[in-house]
Design an enzyme around this catalytic site. Structure first.
Site, PDB file in Angstrom:
ATOM      1  N   HIS A 132       0.874  -1.175   0.000  1.00  0.00           N
ATOM      2  CA  HIS A 132       0.000   0.000   0.000  1.00  0.00           C
ATOM      3  C   HIS A 132       0.916   1.231   0.000  1.00  0.00           C
ATOM      4  CE1 HIS A 132      -2.762   2.957   1.901  1.00  0.00           C
ATOM      5  NE2 HIS A 132      -3.754   2.147   1.578  1.00  0.00           N
ATOM      6  N   ASP A 209       3.111  -4.775   7.571  1.00  0.00           N
ATOM      7  CA  ASP A 209       1.889  -3.973   7.513  1.00  0.00           C
ATOM      8  C   ASP A 209       0.713  -4.946   7.667  1.00  0.00           C
ATOM      9  OD1 ASP A 209      -0.418  -2.685   6.761  1.00  0.00           O
ATOM     10  OD2 ASP A 209       0.411  -1.786   4.942  1.00  0.00           O
ATOM     11  N   GLN A 212      -4.633  -5.207   6.830  1.00  0.00           N
ATOM     12  CA  GLN A 212      -5.695  -6.078   6.294  1.00  0.00           C
ATOM     13  C   GLN A 212      -5.625  -7.492   6.874  1.00  0.00           C
ATOM     14  OE1 GLN A 212      -8.121  -4.970   4.514  1.00  0.00           O
ATOM     15  NE2 GLN A 212      -7.337  -3.031   3.743  1.00  0.00           N
ATOM     16  N   LYS A 235     -10.061  -0.688  10.607  1.00  0.00           N
ATOM     17  CA  LYS A 235     -10.216  -1.885   9.764  1.00  0.00           C
ATOM     18  C   LYS A 235     -10.531  -3.101  10.640  1.00  0.00           C
ATOM     19  CE  LYS A 235      -7.419  -0.029   6.179  1.00  0.00           C
ATOM     20  NZ  LYS A 235      -8.157   0.566   5.077  1.00  0.00           N
ATOM     21  N   CYS A 373      -4.931   2.964  -3.346  1.00  0.00           N
ATOM     22  CA  CYS A 373      -3.657   3.426  -2.772  1.00  0.00           C
ATOM     23  C   CYS A 373      -2.564   2.389  -3.001  1.00  0.00           C
ATOM     24  CB  CYS A 373      -3.778   3.737  -1.283  1.00  0.00           C
ATOM     25  SG  CYS A 373      -4.956   5.021  -0.920  1.00  0.00           S
TER      26      CYS A 373
HETATM   27  N1  PLP Z   1      -1.859  -0.721   4.549  1.00  0.00           N
HETATM   28  C1  PLP Z   1      -2.851  -1.414   3.993  1.00  0.00           C
HETATM   29  C2  PLP Z   1      -2.580  -2.803   3.512  1.00  0.00           C
HETATM   30  C3  PLP Z   1      -4.119  -0.862   3.854  1.00  0.00           C
HETATM   31  O1  PLP Z   1      -5.101  -1.555   3.286  1.00  0.00           O
HETATM   32  C4  PLP Z   1      -4.334   0.452   4.330  1.00  0.00           C
HETATM   33  C5  PLP Z   1      -5.647   1.107   4.149  1.00  0.00           C
HETATM   34  O2  PLP Z   1      -6.369   0.812   3.215  1.00  0.00           O
HETATM   35  C6  PLP Z   1      -3.278   1.135   4.913  1.00  0.00           C
HETATM   36  C7  PLP Z   1      -2.051   0.526   5.012  1.00  0.00           C
HETATM   37  C8  PLP Z   1      -3.442   2.523   5.450  1.00  0.00           C
HETATM   38  O3  PLP Z   1      -4.273   2.509   6.561  1.00  0.00           O
HETATM   39  P1  PLP Z   1      -4.724   3.879   7.270  1.00  0.00           P
HETATM   40  O4  PLP Z   1      -5.277   4.744   6.175  1.00  0.00           O
HETATM   41  O5  PLP Z   1      -5.754   3.446   8.243  1.00  0.00           O
HETATM   42  O6  PLP Z   1      -3.518   4.461   7.892  1.00  0.00           O
END
Ligand code: PLP
Length: 415
Positions: A132, A209, A212, A235, A373
């Site tokens: 992401h 990360d 998800q 999430k 993203c």
């Molecule tokens: N990493 C992953 C895999 C995501 O799906 C997301 C959000 O869609 C993020 C990071 C970023 O999360 P946040 O916007 O809650 O900081």
């Protein structure tokens, strides 16, 4: 069946669960809402909403401030939530749980403290091709500042990481590896334990990360041996504005603070400021107290349902949706990994993902359309955007049927 799913898990009582989510009884454009967008943000159960309201109504004050009964009560509830997170991800100590605003802030914190300490000119940062933007841009900013380079673990056409070359990609200049546990676009569950072991064999720390992953899998940071593990509350059926940075205590202790201000100092004089220990030294200012308490409540809710039962239910829905959508001519699913979480991205010949998203919205079906993203994945698969349905423990086969009919209707309209 995916290797991460327990096939013998008792089924969930989905009808009862749905009553915990008021939003699921909304009508959108004259149709009952079908919420297939939990990967963008999970819905909060009523008990979380009520717990947060109780704090705001009866308990509202600041934490770690003074001796008032109210402040002590708020501090106790806020710190109890930290303990729930610790237990939820199997961390050794609450000192390893840092509250942040979300995954994005957690990664920026690590890049700007640990990263700045470790990365210099000519060094390398290794990321996977399915990150992401939250796990790309902070590292790119650091690399630009330091004169370091980003290297990338490539992907197969099925959306799995190609790990054959990992030992060559991790060189004596690699300072950190960043890898997503579950891809928000492809749904791939990456073998992070193996990646961590191989990076550690070369003395390289790994940030995972988990944004998800935590809503779908039982995560144990000790078992994974992750150096850093990050995720967002929203999430995980929790509120927005709260997130978690797990870090091994030895790393957190060695890292300098990031934001300065109140709540993170031991003493301040005009000459010098000293800091309290982790996690407090990373938590300057007033934190999102209601959100932290709410996240703790959501964790209780998910644990009561059981992560293995959630995973089994979602996996069944994913298999059903994959079978139904694959049968539609002109529809292509992106991400066919053997081990997948309940995220399903697709493109349809001749229909832009945004048009598909809008047409589905008109049918009451809430999905995400766009690049999610994750533009490098779009480039890798040669598409500008995808439509993504993501399934949670409150979704049903009927929800999938509504999605499939709405997709067919959209295709008819575009004929
Ligand atoms: N990493 C992953 C895999 C995501 O799906 C997301 C959000 O869609 C993020 C990071 C970023 O999360 P946040 O916007 O809650 O900081």
């Amino acid at each position: 069946m995916s290797p991460t799913v327990n096939a013998t898990a008792q089924p969930l009582d989905v009808a009862a669960i749905r009553r915990d989510f008021p939003l699921l009884s909304r009508i959108l454009h004259g149709k009952p809402v079908v919420y297939l967008d939990s990967a963008v943000s999970g819905q909060m159960p009523l008990r979380t909403i009520e717990r947060m309201a109780k704090y705001e109504r009866d308990e509202h004050t600041n934490v770690h401030r003074g001796v008032s009964t109210l402040s002590q009560e708020a501090t106790d509830a806020y710190e109890a939530a930290r303990e729930k997170v610790r237990k939820f991800i199997g961390a050794a100590s609450i000192k390893e749980i840092v509250w942040t605003r979300g995954t994005t802030e957690s990664i920026n914190l690590v890049a700007q403290t640990f990263g700045r300490m470790k990365v210099g000119a000519g060094d390398e940062i290794l990321l996977s091709a399915m990150e992401h933007h939250a796990d790309i841009v902070p590292w790119q900013m650091l690399a630009e500042e330091k004169g370091a380079t980003l290297k990338v673990i490539p992907l197969t056409d099925d959306g799995e990481l190609i790990l054959d070359s990992l030992d060559e990609l991790i060189t004596d200049r690699t300072r950190i590896v960043g890898v997503v546990h579950v891809s928000n676009v492809l749904g791939t569950i990456n073998p992070v334990k193996e990646i961590i072991a191989r990076a550690h064999a070369k003395g390289v720390p790994v940030l995972v990360d988990g944004a998800q992953a935590v809503p779908h899998l039982k995560v144990d940071v000790k078992d994974l041996d992750a150096d850093f593990y990050v995720f967002s509350g929203h999430k995980l059926s929790g509120p927005t504005g709260i997130g978690v940075l797990y870090g091994k205590l030895a790393h957190l202790d060695a890292m300098p603070p990031w934001h300065g201000g109140g709540n993170m100092i031991r003493s301040v004089s005009w000459e010098k400021t000293t800091y309290i220990a982790a996690p407090g030294k990373f938590e300057a200012g007033t934190p999102p107290i209601a959100a932290a308490i709410g996240l703790g409540e959501s964790i209780d809710y998910l644990e009561a349902l059981g992560l293995d039962r959630i995973a089994a239910h979602e996996h069944e829905l994913l298999a059903y949706a994959t079978e139904k959508l694959s049968a539609i001519p002109g529809l292509r699913i992106l991400g066919q990994a053997k081990d997948k979480a309940s995220v399903l991205s697709f493109v349809v010949d001749g229909i832009h993902a945004h048009d598909m998203g809008s047409l589905l919205d008109g049918e009451g079906v809430v999905v995400r359309a766009g690049h999610h993203c994750a533009q490098p994945i779009m480039t890798r698969f040669g598409v500008p955007a995808t439509t993504r349905a993501s399934f949670a423990y409150f979704n049903t086969r009927e929800d999938v049927d509504v999605l499939v009919s709405a997709v067919l209707k959209a295709i008819e309209i575009f004929k």
